[in-house]
Each structure stands twice: as C-alpha cells, then as structure tokens.
Design an enzyme around this catalytic site. Structure first.
Site, mmCIF file in Angstrom:
data_model
loop_
_atom_site.group_PDB
_atom_site.id
_atom_site.type_symbol
_atom_site.label_atom_id
_atom_site.label_comp_id
_atom_site.label_asym_id
_atom_site.label_seq_id
_atom_site.Cartn_x
_atom_site.Cartn_y
_atom_site.Cartn_z
ATOM 1 C CD GLU A 281 19.500 52.135 34.339
ATOM 2 O OE1 GLU A 281 19.755 50.972 34.003
ATOM 3 O OE2 GLU A 281 20.254 53.056 34.638
ATOM 4 C CG ASP A 285 17.184 47.989 33.351
ATOM 5 O OD1 ASP A 285 18.431 47.678 33.009
ATOM 6 O OD2 ASP A 285 16.822 48.631 34.195
ATOM 7 C CB SER A 484 22.345 49.626 33.929
ATOM 8 O OG SER A 484 22.543 50.634 35.136
ATOM 9 C CG ASP A 526 39.339 33.616 36.892
ATOM 10 O OD1 ASP A 526 38.748 34.755 37.431
ATOM 11 O OD2 ASP A 526 39.994 32.878 37.504
ATOM 12 C CB VAL A 527 37.329 38.701 34.392
ATOM 13 C CG1 VAL A 527 38.012 40.030 33.915
ATOM 14 C CG2 VAL A 527 36.508 38.180 33.588
ATOM 15 N N GLY A 550 40.734 33.475 40.270
ATOM 16 C CA GLY A 550 39.462 33.261 41.145
ATOM 17 C C GLY A 550 38.634 34.393 41.460
ATOM 18 C CG ASP A 552 38.367 39.970 40.686
ATOM 19 O OD1 ASP A 552 37.675 40.724 40.632
ATOM 20 O OD2 ASP A 552 38.930 39.246 39.841
#
EC number: 3.4.14.9
Length: 572
Positions: A281, A285, A484, A526-527, A550, A552
């Site tokens: 982790e 990062d 993450s 946009d996905v 748009g 979501d």
C-alpha cells in the site's frame, strides 16, 4: 504545545483527588458516543485484560466554536463565482475561528489534571488534547471503559481497546466531543493482487499498468512534469505499519520512470518512518503519486500506529492542525464503514476536513474497494457507505479498468470501485443537479430501500485502479488493484495543474468539488459502461449502481484527460 495549567492555586495531591471525585460523583454522566462501535471486528481476538499500570495515549476532542461560520467560509473560498474565491484562511485564521472557549479549555484541563493525566499536548487550533494515562487512571476517568489487548489483521496488529461504552461526567458534556484511542480498530488494506492473466501473443499489448501506460491514457507528454522550482508540493499518508523504502522508489523509477523527469526521493517524511518490511500500500502510494505528479516535491505523512493505543488517522488529522505550511494536495487511501463509527466522531472528523478545505488544501480519498458495500439491518440488506469517502469536504476517487485489459483503450467500471450515498451527510448543494439527473434517468437503479437517495453521493472522479505494477521490498509486483491506486494518480495530476496555476499567479485549486460540479465534469473522460458489486442476495444479485452519461455513483464524472482538465481548471 503543552496544555496550560488552570489559573489559580491548586492544593496538594489529595486536593486533586477530591476535585476528581467531584467530577465523577453520582450518576451525573453522559456518553459522548452513544452509537459507538462495540463489536470486535472479524479476525480480531482478545488476549485478555490490559495491565492496570500500562500507559495509554488518549486524544480528547474539545468542543469547537463557529463551525457554521467555517462551513460558510469553505463555500466562499472554493466557489469560483464568489468574490472570496481562492482567498484561503491561514492556520492561524482557522485557529482564531474554531478554538474552544476559555471555559472549555479550563474545564477539560482541570479535569485531566485531577485524573493524573501526564504530558498533555495540544495543537495550534487548541481543539485536541493528547495525554498519557495508565489503564487504571483511564478506566476511572472514563466510566464504563474496560481495556483489553487485541490482535488481528493480516499483519497481526496489536491494539489496546475497550469494547465497552464510556461515560464522562455531565459537567464535561458541553466541552468534549469524543475521546480517541478507545474503540476504533485499525482497518485493513483491501488492495488485491490478481494472478497474471494469460493472453496469446504480446505484440502491441501492455502487461499491466505502469507510469507510461497512465501517461499515454491520460494524454500527458514528456513536458507535463513539475518544474522543481516553484513552491509546490504534494503528500500522501500511510498508516498501520505501512512503510515505503527509498530503495524501492529508486528501483521503481529505474524500471518505469525513464521517459519523464522525476524526483528520485521523498522530500520530507512527517512522523516516524519504520524500518520493517515495506508495505505494498505505502509503496504504491508513493510511487504513483511521484510518477503522476512527476518532478514535484513530495511529502509522506507516516503515522505507523506502532503504539497500541494510537489511532493513526486521528494522528494524521492532528498533524494537519499543527503545521502552518502544508502541501497543497493530499491523497489518502483509508476508510471505514460509516456504520462502524459514531455520528459524533464522524461529524467531528468532517469538521477537521472542513478546516483543511478552508486552508486551500485538496484532499483526495479512495472510494473503497467493496463496490456499494452490503450489510444487514434488522434482517434487511442495505448498501454500506464508506467514510471519509462520504464526506462532503473531500474529493473522492473511484476506479476503472481498461475495456481491453491488455491495451490502452477506453475505460469501464472496475467492479470493486466504491460508491454510493451517505447515511450521515445530506447531499451538498454543489452536486444537487448532477445527482438528481442520475437518479431520475438511470435505468438500473437498485431498490430505494438499499440507499439514502438524499445523502452525499460519491465518488466525484475516478482513474485506473486495476492491474498496477509496484516495487516493494526490492521485488516488482504485478497486477495490484484497488482505488488506493487511482487516488494518488489523480492527486499527482492535480499537483501538475497547481504548478501551472502557481506559475501564473493563481491560487492553488483547494477544495475542488464546487468547481468540478459547476463545470459538469469538463476535462474528464466520461465512463459509461459497467456496474459495481454489492449484496449477493436474490433482490440485487450482487449488483450495486451502474455508470452512465455524466456523473454516476461508481466513477463520478470520469477519468482525467490531462490537457483538457488543465484547460478547464486554469480559468479563473
């Protein structure tokens, strides 16, 4: 800063005990966290009662002033249409606004002194006191608390906690919001590592997400890096025995950073950096914040939580309340289920996030890796929102995958991407239009009993979260996945935009959401394909919310198209 002693003469030790007895006498007490978590998390076991003479570090959250005014100021400095836009408060301004009243400071300090608290330290804003007490003293001070040793989690983490509710003298009710270091157990990381997919032939394919894949997908050129000369910095926070190693960062950049300018080391570590094994982790990062936000000075906030009474996330908040000069962008891959936290704790942490927004800090939190989540309430299933992802004062980052996992293609929902609607915070005005449109137009809404349609909706944005390469403990590790990963990537790109703004004499972006929603996601891909996971029951069959045109509650407004996003966020 050591807590000031109450003014006036204090008697001998017996006088202090008499004063303490007055505080705790009778049944005049209250519970500051009436709905606090009292369940032992799965995977944790008790090792028995704690030694009465064992030392504990407890943090007392003192009641703040002018919180409503603080909220108004956050709106004013974050709204591009406001004359106060970008005129951020200093730490000293915030302290002047919210610091507890003299009566609160005097009352709490007198109470703690009478209980035998030692080495009490405050912060610049004076609204937290961290003190050392023995277990015996703490159980006397916090009526009902009973401290045990616990161990759990993949790293066999140790913690001293009380599953029993605590009560404070009624005289303290107007002065203390909660006491930290009692109930909250460390959450475990939900990063996943997939087995390497099998694919025939590799011509024209990539075999996992690397900095070059991110830069290609989000349209960064070799020139889209920091100058290394402006007063611009970024930061990530790591908790719970998660460390990065300088040697891993150097190896990561050697393997994957050859085609863009970058910095070779972290500029500053705030807190204690452990010497144990690196955590995937923490490695992730640092490596992806520094490769997305390339050549920008990077800080790491390290709150390892090695002492068994520490709450690392709370320690991070205290660090923010005690530093005048901070990085402009902070990314945090941390979260708890909203229902596992008391409303008192959540509301107070939300005020801490509000303080950061007032100071012009951009806080990005991972949306979580459990989709919409799921829990059973009175025998009925409901989705399970995550906090701080659900705070209205942070920008929350969801996750996506490539439509073709081996090519740099359009993105679809990563089914683990956290998202939904808060059960604590009402929907903020900045997202009213976008959320109303989604709720009225989505053809795939779950039953209304599963979520609070009037709550703060998240995430706000997204980025790739599936199939990353990470170097940890000198080993390149493929196919690491989770929000993450998407969070530091999005944070690094915002740091690059801050660089352009600072060079042009504009203020840093600060709290992004009001502008993001005003611009209706301009500058983002946009996905529109895919749904995330939720309850595995007959009613929803494992499906939560689905993406669409748009905004979501799976991918927010979408993923970054860097040149378009830069253009959108440069004016004004």
């Amino acid at each position: 800063m050591t807590a000031d002693k109450p003014k006036g003469r204090m008697g001998p030790r017996s006088g202090l005990l008499g004063l303490f007895a007055l505080f705790v006498a009778g049944k005049c007490s209250y519970s500051p966290e009436p709905d606090q978590q009292r369940r032992l998390p799965p995977g944790w076991v008790s090792l028995g009662r704690a030694d009465p003479e064992e030392e504990l570090s407890l943090t007392f959250a003192l009641r703040q002033q002018n919180v409503k005014r603080l909220s108004e100021l956050v709106q004013a400095v974050s709204d591009p249409g406001s004359p106060r836009y970008g005129k951020y408060l200093t730490l000293e301004d915030v302290a002047e606004l919210v610091r507890p009243s003299p009566l609160t400071l005097h009352t709490v300090q007198k109470w703690l002194l009478a209980a035998g608290a030692r080495n009490c330290h405050s912060v610049t804003t004076r609204d937290f006191l961290t003190c050392w007490l023995s277990v015996r003293q703490a159980e006397l001070l916090l009526s009902g608390a009973e401290f045990h040793h616990y161990v759990g989690g993949p790293a066999e983490t140790h913690a001293v906690r009380s599953l029993h509710p605590y009560r404070l003298p009624k005289a303290l009710a107007p002065h203390v919001d909660f006491v930290g270091g009692l109930h909250r157990f460390p959450p475990t990381s939900t990063l996943r590592q997939h087995p390497e997919p099998q694919v025939p032939g590799t011509v024209g394919l990539h075999l996992g997400v690397t900095p070059s894949v991110i830069r290609k997908r989000y349209n960064l050129t070799a020139q889209d890096v920091g100058s290394g000369t402006t007063n611009n910095s970024q930061a990530c926070a790591q908790f719970l025995e998660q460390y990065f190693h300088d040697s891993d960062l150097a190896e990561f950049m050697r393997l994957f950073g050859g085609d863009f300018a970058h910095q070779a080391s972290v500029a500053r570590v705030v807190g204690q950096q452990g010497r144990g094994r690196a955590g995937i982790e923490a490695s992730l990062d640092v490596e992806y914040l520094m490769s997305a936000g390339a050549n920008i000075s990077t800080w790491v906030y390290s709150s390892p939580g090695r002492h068994e009474s520490q709450e690392p996330f709370l320690q991070w908040l205290l660090l923010l309340s005690n530093e005048s000069a901070l990085p402009y962008v902070h990314t945090v891959s941390y979260g708890d289920d909203e229902d596992s936290l008391s409303s008192t704790y959540i509301q107070r942490v939300n005020t801490e996030l509000m303080k950061a927004a007032a100071r012009g800090l951009t806080l990005l939190f991972a949306s979580g890796d459990s989709g919409a989540g799921c829990w059973s309430v009175s025998g009925r299933h409901q989705f399970r929102p995550s906090f701080p992802a659900s705070s209205p004062y942070v920008t929350t980052v969801g996750g996506t995958s490539f439509q073709n996992p081996f090519r740099v293609t359009d993105e679809v929902v990563d089914y683990i991407s956290g998202g939904g609607f808060s059960n604590v915070f009402p929907r903020p005005l900045y997202q009213e239009e976008a959320v109303t449109r989604y709720l009225s137009s989505s053809p795939h809404l779950p039953p209304s009993s599963y979520f609070n349609a009037s709550g703060r909706a998240y995430p706000d944005v997204a980025a790739l979260s599936d199939g990353y390469w990470v170097v940890s403990n000198h080993v390149p590790i493929p196919w690491v996945s989770g929000t993450s990963a998407s969070t530091p990537v999005f944070g690094g790109l915002l740091s690059l935009i801050n660089e352009h703004r600072i060079l042009r004499g504009l203020p840093p972006l600060g709290f992004l959401n009001p502008r993001l929603y005003q611009k209706h996601g301009a500058g983002l891909f946009d996905v529109t394909r895919g749904c995330h996971e939720s309850c595995l029951n007959e009613e929803v069959e494992g499906q939560g919310f689905c993406s669409g045109p748009g905004w979501d509650p799976v991918t927010g407004w979408g993923t970054p198209n860097f040149p378009a996003l830069l253009k959108t966020l440069m004016n004004p």
